[in-house]
Motif scaffolding. Structure first.
Motif, short mmCIF file in Angstrom:
data_model
loop_
_atom_site.label_atom_id
_atom_site.label_comp_id
_atom_site.label_asym_id
_atom_site.label_seq_id
_atom_site.Cartn_x
_atom_site.Cartn_y
_atom_site.Cartn_z
N GLY A 146 1.79 9.97 -25.96
CA GLY A 146 2.09 11.12 -25.16
C GLY A 146 1.04 12.01 -24.47
N ARG A 147 -0.21 11.99 -25.29
CA ARG A 147 -1.29 12.70 -24.84
C ARG A 147 -1.93 12.22 -23.43
NH1 ARG A 147 0.75 15.06 -27.27
NH2 ARG A 147 1.27 15.99 -25.29
N THR A 148 -2.57 12.99 -22.61
CA THR A 148 -3.57 12.50 -21.62
C THR A 148 -5.11 12.85 -21.91
OG1 THR A 148 -1.69 12.99 -19.96
CG2 THR A 148 -3.84 12.82 -18.96
N ILE A 149 -5.65 11.70 -21.21
CA ILE A 149 -6.99 11.81 -21.67
C ILE A 149 -7.64 12.70 -20.56
CG2 ILE A 149 -9.53 10.55 -21.70
CD1 ILE A 149 -7.70 7.90 -22.90
N VAL A 150 -8.28 13.58 -20.74
CA VAL A 150 -8.63 14.56 -19.79
C VAL A 150 -10.04 14.49 -19.35
CG1 VAL A 150 -9.32 17.17 -19.13
CG2 VAL A 150 -7.14 16.62 -20.41
N SER A 151 -11.14 13.93 -20.33
CA SER A 151 -12.33 13.63 -19.82
C SER A 151 -12.70 12.53 -21.38
CB SER A 151 -13.18 14.44 -19.94
OG SER A 151 -13.28 15.42 -20.93
N ILE A 154 -1.57 8.25 -22.58
CA ILE A 154 -1.49 7.15 -23.85
C ILE A 154 0.13 6.83 -24.10
CG2 ILE A 154 -2.01 6.69 -25.94
CD1 ILE A 154 -4.44 8.65 -25.78
N GLU A 155 0.39 5.76 -23.65
CA GLU A 155 1.88 5.28 -23.62
C GLU A 155 2.16 4.85 -25.35
OE1 GLU A 155 4.12 5.72 -21.53
OE2 GLU A 155 2.80 5.98 -19.67
#
Length: 251
Positions: free
Chosen positions: A11-16, A41-42
């Motif tokens: 559920g998180r998003t990779i910011v960098s 991230i699925e």
DNA sequence: CTTAATGTTCCCCA
DNA sequence: TTGGGGAACATTAA
């Protein structure tokens, strides 16, 4: 590892992202960073020894080699070669020997053999019969079965009472059945105990496994067999240290 | 100083 | 094509 990572990552998003090892991330490291940046991230799963992170577009696939760690807290160290900044949290890839890998796409995952915990006895027995190599070498061959490493190969051969140098096709159906059962029991128990922490392995929370306390042959050369008392032997098979009981595991 | 380490791949040879 | 053996990769610890 995957079980401990999931609550931190799904559920998180990779910011960098930033990569700094040409061994762990051969090829264009800046391009890899661009590919994962902004992706959500699925899901995350294990396949063999690979960690397959499914993103909203594409796959991020990682392997920990011998000394790799994925940590969800802490700070960058001397051997931190991958840093993922998430919308909530961080993921650090640490790997002193740099035998692990971080790559884009699941090409390598698709070349793996079946999962040891999923292969049925009939298929396993037939596959053994088709191979002339030594059973230990076969267990370590990731295109034959995915995920068995040196510790678990030795432990399951001991549990099955099979000598590591026996040729796979020479195993009777009964012996193949013993190996299949030993494989399931050894791996299930090891997973219950959260793996073997000999020197490096810790999960995403920095927690060690405790299966090493239950090893019956691996690292026990010279010590008495827990079944018969004979001294455990160590030899080199398939270029790997191989531990076995010469009395319980006859050729 | 030497050796071995939870892994994979590549090369040479049979 | 299969299989054996060894080297290579890089670092640390005994």
């Amino acid at each position: 590892m995957v079980r401990s990572l999931a609550p931190h990552l799904v559920g998180r998003t990779i910011v960098s992202a930033r990569f700094t090892s040409k061994h762990v991330t051969p090829g264009d490291r800046a391009e890899l960073a661009r590919q994962v940046t902004g992706r959500r991230i699925e899901s995350i799963r294990r396949r063999g020894k690979f960690i397959d992170v499914t993103l909203d577009a594409g796959h991020l696939v990682m392997h920990l080699g011998m000394t790799g760690k994925l940590l969800t807290s802490g700070v960058e160290g001397k051997h931190t070669y991958g840093v993922f900044t998430l919308d909530d949290g961080v993921l650090l890839y640490d790997d002193p020997r740099q035998f692990g890998s971080i790559e884009w796409g699941d090409a390598r995952v698709r070349r793996l053999g079946p999962e040891p915990l999923e292969i049925l006895l009939e298929e396993f027995t037939a596959a053994l019969r088709a191979r002339k190599t030594r059973v230990k070498a076969l267990l370590l061959n990731q295109s034959f079965l995915a995920g068995i490493g040196n510790i678990y190969a030795d432990e399951m051969l001991f549990a099955a009472g099979i000598h590591p140098l026996v040729k796979a096709f020479k195993l009777s159906a009964a012996r193949a059945g013993q190996l299949h059962r030993a494989m399931l029991e050894t791996l299930s128990l090891a997973i219950e105990h959260r793996g073997s922490s000999i020197s490096d392995y810790v999960d995403a929370d920095g927690k060690r496994g405790d299966f090493q306390a239950l090893h019956r042959v691996y690292g026990r050369d010279g010590q008495p067999c827990l079944t018969c008392g004979t001294a455990i032997k160590k030899a080199v098979v398939a270029s790997r240290g191989t531990h076995y009981c010469p009395a319980c595991q006859k050729r």
